[in-house]
Design a protein around this motif. Structure first.
Motif, PDB file in Angstrom:
ATOM      1  N   LEU A 457       0.823  -1.217   0.000  1.00 44.16           N
ATOM      2  CA  LEU A 457       0.000   0.000   0.000  1.00 44.16           C
ATOM      3  C   LEU A 457       0.853   1.262   0.000  1.00 44.16           C
ATOM      4  CD1 LEU A 457      -2.933  -0.996   2.372  1.00 44.16           C
ATOM      5  CD2 LEU A 457      -2.807  -1.093  -0.121  1.00 44.16           C
ATOM      6  N   GLU A 460       1.163   1.875  -3.497  1.00 42.36           N
ATOM      7  CA  GLU A 460      -0.122   2.221  -4.094  1.00 42.36           C
ATOM      8  C   GLU A 460      -0.563   3.632  -3.724  1.00 42.36           C
ATOM      9  OE1 GLU A 460      -0.413   0.294  -6.378  1.00 42.36           O
ATOM     10  OE2 GLU A 460      -1.978  -1.199  -6.008  1.00 42.36           O
TER      11      GLU A 460
ATOM     12  N   THR B  37      -5.776  -0.579  -1.569  1.00 39.71           N
ATOM     13  CA  THR B  37      -5.447   0.386  -2.612  1.00 39.71           C
ATOM     14  C   THR B  37      -6.604   1.336  -2.920  1.00 39.71           C
ATOM     15  OG1 THR B  37      -3.888  -1.134  -3.610  1.00 39.71           O
ATOM     16  CG2 THR B  37      -4.738   0.613  -5.029  1.00 39.71           C
TER      17      THR B  37
END
Lengths: 526, 526
Positions: A457, A460, B37
């Motif tokens: 993440l 991301e 995400t």
């Protein structure tokens, strides 16, 4: 207040026993269970029926993930036994992964007695609606007399190509009232053949002289399909590429090597650049795992033609053979996986050195379960020349599959060592499955990549254009306060473990885990 | 391959920030999160908005269970942040419990960008269908401009009596495109008043001279409602009885004591025997938790009239006041909870001695979370004279609520000690929530009743008429091979713990846990 209240049958076979016998007769020999009151007759029937191995799980996500891993290795469905709507709900995330893997799977979900549902007792919920998003087939049993046939239909639904999730809801009285014996499984349709036009179109693309990608998934990527695809490539210069996530790839020394479409969107777009034709064989068209601002959803380059040679439901090996014939492909050539890297004895503990150690120590016949995410992006390449082994991946992106999947794969594969490459954040979703490994004495080595973060993440956050994350945002991606102690967690579930922080210690621990029967956990502090 | 690809907004407020600001302005001040995400813009917005406390959970069942516990104590909704369909699915079991508790709760579920969904990327699933069984309100955001208003509508839906689950699905581009600021929460309807005829009918029953039960749930059972109900009882001789499972009861010394309808069906039927009128006040009619062969679904005796004075959605305190007036009830009398038992200093470690120790050591203002199931059936009675405290129960029968609920209750109740009475099999479903207790330094003492079995099912096996269970069936209810080591599990998640096997050791450990800030776990080996 008159109402029907069923009486438990005193006869030789109640509905539950009829269902269990039907499952066993239909080749369903394992049940991953987390039962409750409404499933007690099914549980009791297990002692009256030979041939059903029951594997107790502490949480339903462990049961469904294990059933997925089992079927990928056994090539036939396992059953699960789940407790009403909430029990099914707990198993849905790994059913999502199983659905994406096209895994055959039969869920048995207990339910209140048919006459009890209208009273809306506390555990009542709409089980059929919960089941539908992750199931291709859903049915609620209406009577004990029919529940055997319902089970046979569920098996047929699960085994219909390319492999489907079937969910049979079992009201308690259809388990305890009188059943009608074993029901035969209806005929299972053969895989459909790809059309001649699909073969011809793929052959035309290969004859065009333009760059062609053979994109492989499902059956086509497992092993034998790659041999045929490689013959086509040898003749035409086409490139082979597997999907990003695959249900099963049998690979290693002596097999046709294949790369996968990368997960990071920019790398995926780059990998497809320049192709004028993409031929899908058991694969779906390349799309972004997520949407990202300013980036496309479809990853094929502008002007590239996408053709389907065979869908996942079709006979992909047949289609490949026919395409090979159409292009007049030569016999199979010797695969070139290159030399296996030596075990590095010094240096940092990083993705490359770890991958080299794993590559060298994978024992022949091993089953690798891969939920390593960011840490493991090099591992696939670094193991292509390892001893022959099987690689199972997280297919649906729902994290928390690795520990359950490795559990089920081990149940299906006695005599084969299972190695689970496990991201730490993901492993924590279903860590309870370690206990089932201890209970069943399964040969699973779990390697936890302890980076103490949802590392994927962090990348991301930038990819989606969330600029300048502050301390709260960073905090939501961090697992270091407090840091998990994975060796304690494993011990709590009855699994021996070791924490390593250096390369030699990792090598030593993996050697030990591979050589020692039963479950073992290695926490690799990164 | 033309397609719309959203651009992240460069303006002062994107949709995510508009949503977070709307939640905070609407009184939603805590978010229990497990993001991915598609939720990164929501996470990033948290640093730009004051007033939202973010509590990271390792598993979504921890997030939803914590939101339930929070709202029961704070009397207002928390939000959750969940990752697409599988993330929601992992949270559904505890949403089921929250729904049964009539807890107000706002789920924010991330989703693919609107234009990305058609490509069926691996994490795609039908989120609305998954949400519906456990949600009273479901909406998918259609644009960033409207997402603030969607959030405001979700708050209003959640706060509408008696408290509801609202699920807002947040496509990624509605988070990153330009939003339109804070939306005001629409007016929330007042609780409806019970009808005059309902009050009159209840008064007639009370005047009949026949045995009457006032069956209390929801608002009516919490605290003030019991005072009014007790006035009615003092005048009419009616008996008070709470539901088997209750969202919240404020109780202990100085409060009106109340028993609960027992869980075991034979005891429940016995408790209702002889009543000619059951008056429901915030309660639902007594039904069997499960169906059992040969036993009724409806538990009221033959010929008993069941009346509804006030539904859970109606104003139960108003209805009780009007009924008290109708029967000319006297002013409140002093409650009689009797003396508090002394701490036993010797004897076996059993339900009675443990209950007496807990009863004596509950500190004033404590919050007791009760998922003790079989072990804890005496605890409620043995704590009725304890220092004033709040009792929260598992309401929907979906096990795995205790550790999350105590986590959320502690977030809502700074300065109050939370004590979680935890059955071992149930605790293992969501054991990861211990880590959140450590991370947030929450004052929670978790007492695990380590009987190493699904003990409740051993009784149920007989109740449903599954006779002579064999070794496989017994094995499916046993957690002793290997035995869990709860102190290791707690340490793995950063929580200090102690294992006790004697009564003095238990008393000492509980004293220590109550006196020491932060989380602590006691494994009581039974």
């Amino acid at each position: 207040m008159a109402e029907t209240t069923g009486e438990a049958t005193a006869g030789p076979m109640n509905g539950a026993e009829s269902l269990v016998r039907t499952l066993v007769a239909g080749g369903v020999e394992v049940c991953f269970t987390n039962p409750g009151t409404s499933e007690m007759h099914f549980v009791a029937a297990l002692d009256r029926v030979e041939g059903m191995r029951c594997v107790l799980c502490l949480f339903e996500g462990g049961a469904t993930g294990a059933a997925d891993g089992y079927a990928r290795m056994a090539d036939k469905p396992a059953s699960t036994l789940l407790h009403l709507g909430p029990g099914l709900a707990n198993g849905l995330a790994n059913l999502h992964n199983a659905r994406r893997a096209r895994t055959p799977l039969v869920n048995i979900v207990g339910e209140h007695a048919t006459y009890h549902r209208e009273y809306d007792a506390p555990l009542t919920s709409d089980i059929e609606t919960l089941a539908r998003p992750m199931s291709a087939w859903v049915r609620t049993g209406m009577s004990a007399a029919e529940i055997g046939r319902d089970g046979a239909d569920a098996i047929a639904a699960a085994r219909t190509a390319p492999g489907r999730i079937a969910t049979l809801i079992l009201p308690a009285n259809t388990a305890w009232e009188a059943g009608e014996g074993v029901a035969p499984v209806p005929p299972i349709p053969e895989r459909e053949r790809a059309g001649d036009e699909a073969v011809a179109a793929a052959a035309r693309a290969l004859a065009s002289g333009e760059p062609v990608l053979l994109h492989l998934g499902d059956q086509a990527v497992r092993g034998p399909g790659r041999v045929i695809a490689d013959r086509i490539a040898a003749k035409t210069g086409a490139k082979l590429l597997a999907m990003t996530s695959n249900s099963r790839i049998d690979r290693g020394a002596g097999t046709v090597p294949i790369e996968r479409l990368p997960y990071p969107i920019d790398e995926a777009i780059a990998a497809l650049k320049g192709f004028r034709h993409i031929v899908l064989i058991g694969a779906t068209q390349p799309v972004g795992f997520f949407a990202y601002p300013g980036k496309p959803s479809l990853l094929a380059p502008e002007g590239c033609e996408t053709l389907t040679l065979a869908t996942p439901a079709q006979d992909q090996l047949d289609a490949l053979e026919r395409l090979a014939e159409a292009v007049n492909a030569p016999p199979a050539r010797a695969p070139e996986t290159g030399p296996l890297a030596e075990i590095p004895t010094s240096g940092p503990l990083d993705q490359d050195t770890i991958g080299a150690v794993i590559g060298a120590l994978i024992p022949e016949g091993a089953v690798i379960c891969d939920e390593s995410l960011t840490t493991g992006r090099n591992f696939f390449a670094l193991t292509k020349a390892s001893a022959p082994h099987t690689w199972l991946q997280l297919t649906g992106g729902s994290i928390g599959l690795g520990i359950p999947m490795s559990t089920g794969a081990a149940v299906a594969s006695p005599g084969r060592k299972v190695i689970n490459l496990q991201a730490d954040g993901s492993g924590l979703y279903t860590v309870q499955a370690l206990w089932t490994q201890a209970r069943e004495r399964l040969d699973v080595v779990t390697i936890v990549w302890s980076n103490r973060a949802y590392a994927i993440l962090r990348g991301e956050l930038a990819n989606v254009g969330a600029r300048n994350p502050g301390p709260k945002a960073i905090g939501m991606l961090s697992l270091d306060d407090p840091a998990m102690d994975w060796v304690s967690l494993a011990r709590g579930f009855g699994v021996d473990g070791r924490r390593v922080e250096t390369l030699p210690a990792f090598t030593d621990a993996l050697r030990h885990g591979v050589a020692t029967p039963g479950p073992f956990l290695i926490e690799v502090v990164l």
